[in-house]
Design a protein around this motif. Structure first.
Motif, short mmCIF file in Angstrom:
data_model
loop_
_atom_site.label_atom_id
_atom_site.label_comp_id
_atom_site.label_asym_id
_atom_site.label_seq_id
_atom_site.Cartn_x
_atom_site.Cartn_y
_atom_site.Cartn_z
N ILE A 19 7.93 -3.50 0.79
CA ILE A 19 7.09 -3.26 1.96
C ILE A 19 6.31 -4.52 2.32
O ILE A 19 6.14 -4.88 3.48
N SER A 20 5.83 -5.22 1.29
CA SER A 20 5.00 -6.41 1.52
C SER A 20 5.79 -7.61 2.02
O SER A 20 5.22 -8.53 2.62
N THR A 21 7.10 -7.61 1.80
CA THR A 21 7.90 -8.80 2.11
C THR A 21 8.89 -8.62 3.25
O THR A 21 9.41 -9.61 3.77
N SER A 22 9.16 -7.38 3.65
CA SER A 22 10.20 -7.15 4.64
C SER A 22 9.66 -6.39 5.86
O SER A 22 9.28 -5.23 5.75
N SER A 23 9.67 -7.04 7.01
CA SER A 23 9.22 -6.40 8.24
C SER A 23 10.12 -5.23 8.61
O SER A 23 9.64 -4.17 9.03
N SER A 24 11.42 -5.41 8.44
CA SER A 24 12.36 -4.33 8.80
C SER A 24 12.18 -3.12 7.90
O SER A 24 12.27 -1.97 8.36
N TYR A 25 11.89 -3.36 6.62
CA TYR A 25 11.66 -2.24 5.69
C TYR A 25 10.34 -1.53 6.03
O TYR A 25 10.24 -0.31 5.92
N ARG A 26 9.33 -2.29 6.45
CA ARG A 26 8.08 -1.67 6.87
C ARG A 26 8.32 -0.73 8.04
O ARG A 26 7.80 0.40 8.07
N PHE A 32 2.76 0.04 5.42
CA PHE A 32 2.40 -1.37 5.29
C PHE A 32 1.57 -1.57 4.04
O PHE A 32 1.09 -0.62 3.42
N PHE A 33 1.42 -2.84 3.66
CA PHE A 33 0.84 -3.22 2.37
C PHE A 33 -0.47 -3.97 2.59
O PHE A 33 -0.55 -4.84 3.45
N LEU A 34 -1.48 -3.61 1.83
CA LEU A 34 -2.76 -4.31 1.87
C LEU A 34 -3.11 -4.84 0.49
O LEU A 34 -2.83 -4.17 -0.51
N GLU A 35 -3.73 -6.01 0.46
CA GLU A 35 -4.20 -6.56 -0.81
C GLU A 35 -5.66 -6.99 -0.67
O GLU A 35 -6.04 -7.59 0.33
N GLY A 36 -6.45 -6.65 -1.67
CA GLY A 36 -7.85 -7.05 -1.67
C GLY A 36 -8.77 -5.85 -1.53
O GLY A 36 -8.50 -4.91 -0.78
N LEU A 37 -9.87 -5.89 -2.26
CA LEU A 37 -10.80 -4.76 -2.29
C LEU A 37 -11.36 -4.44 -0.91
O LEU A 37 -11.37 -3.27 -0.49
N GLN A 95 -7.53 -9.97 -6.80
CA GLN A 95 -8.62 -9.06 -7.09
C GLN A 95 -8.15 -7.82 -7.83
O GLN A 95 -8.95 -7.02 -8.29
N GLY A 96 -6.83 -7.67 -7.92
CA GLY A 96 -6.27 -6.54 -8.65
C GLY A 96 -6.35 -5.22 -7.92
O GLY A 96 -6.37 -4.15 -8.55
N VAL A 97 -6.37 -5.26 -6.58
CA VAL A 97 -6.42 -4.03 -5.78
C VAL A 97 -5.40 -4.14 -4.66
O VAL A 97 -5.42 -5.10 -3.87
N PHE A 98 -4.51 -3.15 -4.57
CA PHE A 98 -3.45 -3.13 -3.56
C PHE A 98 -3.30 -1.70 -3.03
O PHE A 98 -3.49 -0.74 -3.77
N CYS A 99 -2.93 -1.58 -1.76
CA CYS A 99 -2.71 -0.25 -1.19
C CYS A 99 -1.43 -0.22 -0.35
O CYS A 99 -1.08 -1.22 0.29
N LEU A 100 -0.79 0.92 -0.36
CA LEU A 100 0.27 1.23 0.59
C LEU A 100 -0.30 2.21 1.59
O LEU A 100 -0.85 3.24 1.21
N CYS A 101 -0.18 1.88 2.88
CA CYS A 101 -0.78 2.72 3.92
C CYS A 101 0.27 3.13 4.95
O CYS A 101 1.30 2.49 5.12
N GLU A 102 -0.03 4.21 5.63
CA GLU A 102 0.87 4.71 6.66
C GLU A 102 0.62 3.96 7.96
O GLU A 102 -0.52 3.85 8.42
N ALA A 103 1.70 3.48 8.55
CA ALA A 103 1.60 2.74 9.82
C ALA A 103 1.70 3.73 10.97
O ALA A 103 2.79 4.06 11.43
N GLU A 104 0.56 4.23 11.41
CA GLU A 104 0.55 5.20 12.48
C GLU A 104 0.84 4.52 13.82
O GLU A 104 0.47 3.37 14.04
N GLU A 105 1.48 5.25 14.71
CA GLU A 105 1.79 4.73 16.04
C GLU A 105 0.49 4.43 16.78
O GLU A 105 -0.40 5.28 16.87
N ASN A 106 0.38 3.21 17.29
CA ASN A 106 -0.81 2.85 18.06
C ASN A 106 -0.66 3.39 19.48
O ASN A 106 0.27 3.04 20.19
N LYS A 107 -1.58 4.25 19.86
CA LYS A 107 -1.51 4.91 21.16
C LYS A 107 -2.49 4.29 22.18
O LYS A 107 -2.91 4.95 23.13
#
Length: 259
Positions: A19-26, A32-37, A95-107
């Protein structure tokens, strides 16, 4: 019970890495992938759906209050080893904190009376992030995106300090057509260029509904987009021939908001 992970071959980790490296896979997964507290905390508490949080024991000891909030809003939580965190981090000091989040459609929809920056195939994630951060800081309503960098690119998200998750984002397959329609609805439409024969940005009327286009880092604004815009330029008495896209955008937005 929280699952402990210390292997890079773990399916959850492999999925997060892709997810963090591939736009097509995202796009395929809608994540999408987030890093940092700070980024992860801001996303979680501001309504971004968090599918999973990965964190080290050290991170929890240091930031228990914030991480507890992230965990509360997350569907899944995983403790990862420090070695795995360091290996997968995209920053010099994790920082040792990572999240996977849902990419909601921007309306988001275009709002008359507001000001927007349009990006014509801007490719560099650091530029995209910096532009969005400046846009939010100065009160720009949103970004109109045509091609270019994925807004969920991890580098862009870090550079934006979360602004890409808060600004209105409008995507279009045809920027010239979008701008033409905006003009019919009363918007003033400008495109930036280093050409000396363009109108001086400091003497341009930017009251009311305004869209300013920033072009691709190498090629600038396309001819098709220029054909529907008034050309404006930032006068440069020095020897440099042009400005970095993010810097040009920052000066442009400052002028846009000077009413």
């Amino acid at each position: 019970m929280v699952t402990y992970i210390d292997s890079i071959s773990n399916p959850k980790v492999k999925h997060a890495v892709k997810i963090s490296t591939s736009s097509s896979y995202r796009k395929e997964c809608g994540e999408f992938f987030l890093e940092g507290l700070r980024l992860c905390f801001d996303a979680a508490v501001n309504g971004v759906k968090t599918k999973a949080v990965f964190y080290t024991e050290k991170a929890f000891e240091k930031s228990e209050k914030e991480l507890s909030e992230i965990i509360k809003f997350s569907e899944n939580a995983y403790v990862i080893s420090q070695a795995l965190s360091d290996k997968r981090s995209q920053t010099q000091t994790s920082q040792g904190v990572f999240c996977l989040c849902e990419a909601e459609e921007n309306k988001a929809v275009f709002v008359k009376g507001k000001k927007y920056i349009a990006l014509d195939n801007v490719q560099n994630p650091d530029n995209l992030g910096a532009i969005s951060r400046t846009a939010e800081a100065l009160g720009i309503k949103g970004l109109i995106m045509s091609g270019g960098c994925d807004i969920y690119n991890p580098k862009a998200l870090r550079a934006s300090m979360g602004s890409l998750l808060r600004l209105d984002i409008i995507k279009t397959q045809s920027l010239p057509l979008y701008l033409e329609n905006a003009k019919k609805n009363g918007a003033k439409v400008f495109a930036t260029t280093p050409d000396s024969d363009a109108s001086d940005i400091t003497k341009t009327d930017m009251t009311g509904t305004v869209i300013c286009v920033i072009g691709n880092e190498a090629k600038g604004v396309s001819d098709e987009v220029f054909s529907v815009c008034e050309k404006i330029t930032i006068k440069m008495p020095g020897r440099a021939e042009s400005l970095n896209a993010a810097m040009a955008a920052a000066i442009t937005m400052w002028e846009m908001m000077k009413e």
